[in-house]
Design an enzyme around this catalytic site. Sequence first.
Site, PDB file in Angstrom:
ATOM      1  N   CYS A  13      10.189 -63.586  -8.118  1.00 53.88           N
ATOM      2  CA  CYS A  13      11.421 -63.103  -8.739  1.00 53.88           C
ATOM      3  C   CYS A  13      11.090 -61.946  -9.674  1.00 53.88           C
ATOM      4  CB  CYS A  13      12.096 -64.270  -9.449  1.00 53.88           C
ATOM      5  SG  CYS A  13      12.640 -63.997 -11.100  1.00 53.88           S
ATOM      6  N   CYS A  16      11.663 -62.506 -13.287  1.00 55.23           N
ATOM      7  CA  CYS A  16      10.604 -63.288 -13.944  1.00 55.23           C
ATOM      8  C   CYS A  16       9.408 -62.393 -14.234  1.00 55.23           C
ATOM      9  CB  CYS A  16      10.142 -64.437 -13.063  1.00 55.23           C
ATOM     10  SG  CYS A  16      11.489 -65.448 -12.484  1.00 55.23           S
ATOM     11  N   ASP A 401      -3.123 -21.305 -10.702  1.00 54.21           N
ATOM     12  CA  ASP A 401      -4.426 -20.666 -10.724  1.00 54.21           C
ATOM     13  C   ASP A 401      -4.431 -19.729  -9.510  1.00 54.21           C
ATOM     14  OD1 ASP A 401      -7.315 -20.419 -11.110  1.00 54.21           O
ATOM     15  OD2 ASP A 401      -7.469 -21.641  -9.302  1.00 54.21           O
ATOM     16  N   ASP A 593      -7.229 -25.520  -8.434  1.00 51.87           N
ATOM     17  CA  ASP A 593      -8.150 -26.109  -7.467  1.00 51.87           C
ATOM     18  C   ASP A 593      -9.315 -26.802  -8.144  1.00 51.87           C
ATOM     19  OD1 ASP A 593      -9.467 -23.953  -8.441  1.00 51.87           O
ATOM     20  OD2 ASP A 593     -10.191 -23.227  -6.519  1.00 51.87           O
TER      21      ASP A 593
HETATM   22  P1  ADP Z   1      -9.758 -18.164 -10.843  1.00 56.20           P
HETATM   23  O1  ADP Z   1      -9.292 -18.340 -12.228  1.00 56.20           O
HETATM   24  O2  ADP Z   1      -9.078 -17.020 -10.151  1.00 56.20           O
HETATM   25  O3  ADP Z   1      -9.675 -19.430 -10.013  1.00 56.20           O
HETATM   26  P2  ADP Z   1     -12.552 -18.508 -11.633  1.00 56.20           P
HETATM   27  O4  ADP Z   1     -12.204 -18.919 -13.014  1.00 56.20           O
HETATM   28  O5  ADP Z   1     -13.100 -19.522 -10.735  1.00 56.20           O
HETATM   29  O6  ADP Z   1     -11.322 -17.747 -10.917  1.00 56.20           O
HETATM   30  O7  ADP Z   1     -13.603 -17.317 -11.713  1.00 56.20           O
HETATM   31  C1  ADP Z   1     -13.321 -16.184 -12.484  1.00 56.20           C
HETATM   32  C2  ADP Z   1     -14.269 -15.060 -12.251  1.00 56.20           C
HETATM   33  O8  ADP Z   1     -15.575 -15.415 -12.721  1.00 56.20           O
HETATM   34  C3  ADP Z   1     -14.458 -14.691 -10.794  1.00 56.20           C
HETATM   35  O9  ADP Z   1     -13.484 -13.801 -10.350  1.00 56.20           O
HETATM   36  C4  ADP Z   1     -15.847 -14.049 -10.830  1.00 56.20           C
HETATM   37  O10 ADP Z   1     -15.742 -12.722 -11.264  1.00 56.20           O
HETATM   38  C5  ADP Z   1     -16.578 -14.837 -11.904  1.00 56.20           C
HETATM   39  N1  ADP Z   1     -17.382 -15.924 -11.322  1.00 56.20           N
HETATM   40  C6  ADP Z   1     -17.201 -17.241 -11.511  1.00 56.20           C
HETATM   41  N2  ADP Z   1     -18.117 -17.970 -10.839  1.00 56.20           N
HETATM   42  C7  ADP Z   1     -18.911 -17.068 -10.178  1.00 56.20           C
HETATM   43  C8  ADP Z   1     -20.013 -17.170  -9.292  1.00 56.20           C
HETATM   44  N3  ADP Z   1     -20.530 -18.330  -8.923  1.00 56.20           N
HETATM   45  N4  ADP Z   1     -20.555 -16.027  -8.827  1.00 56.20           N
HETATM   46  C9  ADP Z   1     -20.050 -14.838  -9.184  1.00 56.20           C
HETATM   47  N5  ADP Z   1     -19.014 -14.672  -9.988  1.00 56.20           N
HETATM   48  C10 ADP Z   1     -18.434 -15.746 -10.497  1.00 56.20           C
HETATM   49 MG    MG Z   2      -9.905 -21.348  -9.316  1.00 54.37          MG
END
Ligand code: ADP
Ligand code: MG
Length: 700
Positions: A13, A16, A401, A593
């Site tokens: 129930c 309850c 994002d 993501d």
């Molecule tokens: P978003 O906010 O578009 O999802 P991220 O925050 O993941 O992008 O990354 C932001 C920026 O940081 C990228 O566009 C790149 O310039 C730099 N970046 C981040 N991680 C890496 C990596 N592993 N190698 C090279 N550049 C990177």
């Molecule tokens: Mg991202």
Amino acid sequence: MIKKEYKIKNLHCAGCAAKIQNSFERLEGVKECNIDFYNKKLYIGLESLNDKENFLDLLNRVADKIEPGTKIEDISEEINEENIEEESEDNKKEKILLLLGIVFFIISFLIKSEKLKDIILIISYLIVGYDIVLKAIKNIFKGKLLDENFLMTIATFGAFGLKDFSEAAGVMIFYKIGEFFQDLAVENSKKSIKELMNIKPEFANIKRFDGKLEKIDPKLVQIGEIFVVKPGERIPLDGVVVKGISTIDNSALTGESVPVEITEGKEVFSGGINESGLLEIRASKNYSQSTVNKIIELVQNAGNKKAHAEKFITKFSRYYTPIVVGLAVFIALILPIFVGNFQLWLSRGLIFLVISCPCALVLSVPLTFFSSIGKGSKLGILIKGGNYLERLDNIDKVIFDKTGTLTEGKFKVKEIVPVNCTEEKLLELGKAGEFYSNHPIGKAILDYKNVEVEEGNIEGYIEKPGHGIIARYLGEEILVGNLKLLKEFNIVVPEENETDTVIYIALEKVYMGKIVVADLPKPSSKKTIEDLNKIGIETYMLTGDNEKTAKKIGDMLSLNIKNIFYHLLPQNKVEILEKLKKDNSKGVIFVGDGINDAPVLALADVGVAMGKMGSDIAVESADVVLMNDDPYKVVELLQLAKKNKRVVWENIILALGIKIIVMILGVLGLADLWMAIFADVGVSILAVLNASKILRSKTL
Ligand code: ADP
Ligand code: MG
């Protein structure tokens, strides 16, 4: 706080269940309590660890007082098959008794002699209602006066008292039939949700050394082991295909009906069905970490997080019943002192008793949330609790994002521009830097051309979120990342007007060149933004990428240029989210993501994560997970939340409206016990059917 989970048995129930929950909440040391009536589970949050045995004992004693026979068990104890059979035996017995009672009831109408007729009606009444009367008597001794059994007993005894035997028996039969259909409706919607979750793989065909296949429990498969999936079988664990070509139907996971083509080297997810070829797969996750198990856990635990509406109904029922019973007593016993005619007012008062159970509400409101969550998972949208559905109803901003959310997140290398070295050398440095990276940019560079890098030559790998990578390769320092990263190390880079994402590479503080990568919007991103704007929701895009790329993508998606924020580090995303939340906003959704945005996902009013590609932490910090990474699901999610709210209100208005009408008619002498029963069980059935229509209907 310590969280505990229990199984509840023999709790039939909903009213309850609400009472039991209320009583548990008042126990010492209990901070939180939730009963998931449909999954028969109890969740308790405790201040501190307590004496396990005694506590369980206490719970059982309290529950048994409210609904006799209720049993609470530790979740670890496996479900006993016998018990399930026992219950269905009980059901059968009850059905037979109900039928027998109805037969006697019909016979009574064929009999002329008043005496004999009454005797047959009493027999009919006892066959059908003896258990209700027994439970009522037991409850009197326990001091529980306001439960359904007691109210039905009083109401029917009242009818006997008024010498209306056929009404007494008939009302009891009608009540039982109602209960029967109500159970059936609940069972049915439970079943359809179960079917939905029927994605659990039963076995894995493990390939032994001698090449023979052995069927084992997927839980026993270790990471790295190879299993075989035949056409028509379900993939038991997440893994990578080592042999075979096939198409896979992931519709049970993602709601997406187009099959996915699979070849060697591709990643596959547990829960999908292998449609054509024979596949050999190497397990990359064990069962508990695999997609299918995560989905099942997530949906099953959704009942744990209750919406305000559900909590409100539980509280409401605490006041509703005593008030209506009070009115009944007033009408039946006190009013006639002043106006006379005891018999008339007694019969009118009984009507109040019958409708004093808030069952329709207590049953249907949680079921509505339950159905909506079920419908969501059918669409590939996993909602972690009713509370989020409710919050989704009041949203005026959606923040996306960029990378991996609005765009594919599958970068492709477009151009390699070496400055102080050869193209091969630049690519080698890039690959060395990104060797351990899971970032979509890193993967693009790793996937491009056959330039080999030896793992042994890489040391001191550091991934700086929103910047890039710092590592040592062959003993020398390499930097692979955006302008921000190189500026931090005081490395001068010729700035150009790039509209694509550019990764700069430096070796021992010397600029060596850049790799240009590009990423395109997902096909549904533009429509998502447009449709959200159409319903008056402001859309935003946040990205760690550069201004040019951000604006180019924003333009392609017809985003308002004011709403595009770029060059952001994870903490900047948090700041912007908080600012947008404060700007007298109703509610904010963040869709990401999980790569570099887990903190924002957790902080938004509702955090929505891409499930398939996204990282595990995104799935954990989010409130809603989109299984096929399609941003348009956000629009569907909002539609679902809206429909959920409408159905909740329909049920509240239906249940209370009809009850109030019958109360008024009852006082005026225009309603009888039959109508009261309809107002009780009839409305419950209607409300339950209404709740489950969300699940059944094809559209949103
Ligand atoms: P978003 O906010 O578009 O999802 P991220 O925050 O993941 O992008 O990354 C932001 C920026 O940081 C990228 O566009 C790149 O310039 C730099 N970046 C981040 N991680 C890496 C990596 N592993 N190698 C090279 N550049 C990177
Ligand atoms: Mg991202």
